[in-house]
Scaffold this motif. Structure first.
Motif, short mmCIF file in Angstrom:
data_model
loop_
_atom_site.label_atom_id
_atom_site.label_comp_id
_atom_site.label_asym_id
_atom_site.label_seq_id
_atom_site.Cartn_x
_atom_site.Cartn_y
_atom_site.Cartn_z
N GLY A 1 0.78 -1.23 0.00
CA GLY A 1 0.00 0.00 0.00
C GLY A 1 0.81 1.28 0.00
N PHE A 2 2.08 1.21 0.40
CA PHE A 2 2.90 2.42 0.42
C PHE A 2 3.62 2.67 -0.90
N VAL B 1 -3.70 -1.29 -17.26
CA VAL B 1 -3.11 -0.98 -15.96
C VAL B 1 -3.74 -1.86 -14.89
N ASP B 2 -3.01 -2.04 -13.81
CA ASP B 2 -3.42 -2.91 -12.70
C ASP B 2 -3.77 -2.05 -11.50
N PRO B 3 -5.05 -1.93 -11.15
CA PRO B 3 -5.43 -1.11 -10.00
C PRO B 3 -5.01 -1.68 -8.65
N ARG B 4 -4.57 -2.93 -8.62
CA ARG B 4 -4.11 -3.52 -7.36
C ARG B 4 -2.75 -2.98 -6.94
N ARG B 5 -1.90 -2.66 -7.91
CA ARG B 5 -0.54 -2.22 -7.59
C ARG B 5 -0.59 -0.91 -6.80
N GLY B 6 0.05 -0.95 -5.62
CA GLY B 6 0.07 0.21 -4.75
C GLY B 6 -1.14 0.34 -3.86
N ARG B 7 -2.06 -0.63 -3.91
CA ARG B 7 -3.26 -0.58 -3.07
C ARG B 7 -3.37 -1.77 -2.12
N GLY B 8 -2.31 -2.55 -1.98
CA GLY B 8 -2.35 -3.70 -1.08
C GLY B 8 -2.65 -4.98 -1.83
N PHE B 9 -2.41 -6.09 -1.18
CA PHE B 9 -2.54 -7.38 -1.84
C PHE B 9 -3.99 -7.74 -2.15
N ASN B 10 -4.90 -7.46 -1.22
CA ASN B 10 -6.30 -7.85 -1.41
C ASN B 10 -6.36 -9.29 -1.91
N ALA B 11 -5.70 -10.19 -1.20
CA ALA B 11 -5.61 -11.59 -1.63
C ALA B 11 -6.98 -12.25 -1.57
N THR B 12 -7.43 -12.81 -2.67
CA THR B 12 -8.77 -13.36 -2.76
C THR B 12 -8.83 -14.87 -2.60
N PHE B 13 -7.70 -15.55 -2.64
CA PHE B 13 -7.67 -17.01 -2.52
C PHE B 13 -6.43 -17.40 -1.70
N ASP B 14 -6.51 -18.30 -0.77
CA ASP B 14 -7.57 -19.19 -0.40
C ASP B 14 -8.27 -18.63 0.84
#
Length: 378
Positions: free
Chosen positions: A94-95, A274-287
């Motif tokens: 996130g930083f 572009v990837d909106p996840r980069r710089g916003r945290g992992f937000n890991a969806t699995f498992d």
């Protein structure tokens, strides 16, 4: 007596041995993960890079604490492996700088709220997933792994609020269904790399009459008996379709891949996304069932026409995946100058062609002669 070096027995000695073992094993896994091959037993090492980095950090701390023998050998080896793992995953913290620009505000007509969920076909808690969709209230909802029972349950609950849909129930865990409040200018089912893994292309009509394109995808993962070639080919072919579809465009789905893999990087470059996840945290969806082994398999990628209002992992809904939620603002004149998709380089094109050629050698359900024509010219 002051202990100045590792003792041969006792807690300190065993801790040093365990630390050395971990460094050796994880350094080997790190080296294997860098091999450019689609063998499942190589590609599975792409996923747990954060977990590997954490274990390596612990092992290095133990080496220093125990003053391990041959520290001059094990410490550099562990640091090198840790550096490789962190180099892959740190951009998602996130930083770090965001690849997709944030939108502070947005006119209602320019907003697009999308939610996706791999429901887990064997899961039969229909009501929990339905309650989630009703509470989240997205403009577009993508369900994956829907068989006939899931499709019937979701249709009965959602069709009244989402009058536009495409449903592809399948018993092989690769079913897919898309519900939308926005009308479809056109919608089609594709099977880019065969193997019973459909994808959806939908042209969504906005309130002002403009059209945006949404692709939904769920390729097969690498696992024992199933290499990554088919997944890789599907993502490369999809990226080529994205480039040809015009703008604005977004891609949603369970990629069965992580954003830091070489294949997903090629996908981004070919598709100019572009990837909106980069710089916003992992937000890991699995498992969702295993807090120690989680990574981001579900993704949203988009052209630079959009800004990001919100990007988040949803709550536990009884599946082995968490939902993925994104709210975007469509304003090309505002956001395109502020962000830049990864460059479409000659190397990316060559990598894409190699992925297709490798997949054609052992692929299932598609002809190699039909693949290379879809790769952009140099």
């Amino acid at each position: 007596m002051v202990v100045r070096s590792e003792q041969g027995s006792g807690v300190r000695g065993w801790s040093a041995r365990i630390a050395r073992f971990l460094v050796i094993v994880l350094a080997l896994f790190t080296a294997v993960s860098l091999v450019a091959a689609d063998a499942w037993w190589i590609r599975v090492f792409d996923f747990p890079r954060l977990q590997f980095a954490m274990v390596l950090a612990i092992a290095l701390a133990l080496l220093l604490f125990t003053r391990s023998r041959r520290l001059w050998l094990w410490l550099p080896l562990g640091v090198a492996a840790l550096a490789v793992q962190l180099w892959q995953v740190v951009p998602y913290f996130g930083f770090m700088p965001q690849q997709a620009v944030s939108a502070d505000s947005c006119e209602p007509a320019d907003r697009l709220h999308v939610a996706s969920l791999n429901v887990l076909q064997s899961n039969r808690d229909f009501d929990r997933a339905i309650a989630y969709v009703r509470e989240e209230n997205p403009d577009v909802f993508l369900a994956m792994e829907n068989d006939a029972a899931w499709t019937d349950a979701l249709s009965a609950a959602l069709d009244a609020d989402y009058p536009h849909s495409m449903k592809i129930p399948q018993p092989n865990t690769y079913g897919m269904a898309l519900w939308s409040r926005l009308p479809f200018a056109e919608v089609e089912r594709n099977e880019l790399a065969g193997g019973g893994t459909p994808s959806i292309k939908a042209r969504l009509t906005r309130a002002d009459g403009g059209v945006m394109t949404l692709f939904a995808v769920h390729p097969r993962p690498p696992r024992p008996g199933q290499d990554s070639g088919q997944r890789d080919a599907e993502l490369v072919l999809l990226a080529d379709l994205v480039r040809e579809s015009g703008r604005p465009t977004l891609v949603v789905g369970d990629f069965n891949d992580v954003g830091w893999s070489s294949v997903t990087e090629t996908f981004q470059r070919i598709g100019q996304l572009v990837d909106p996840r980069r710089g916003r945290g992992f937000n890991a969806t699995f498992d969702a069932t295993n807090p120690l082994m989680r990574w981001p398999l579900d993704h949203v990628f988009h052209t630079d026409d959009f800004g990001v209002l919100r990007f988040a992992k949803g709550p536990d809904v009884g599946s082995d995946h968490y939902p993925l939620e994104v709210e975007l603002c469509l304003s090309p004149g505002e956001f395109a100058p502020q962000q830049e998709a990864p460059d479409l380089t000659r190397e990316a094109v060559e990598d894409a062609r190699e992925e297709l050629e490798d997949a054609s050698k052992g692929g299932e359900g598609f002809e190699a002669d039909n693949l290379t024509a879809t790769v952009p010219d140099d």
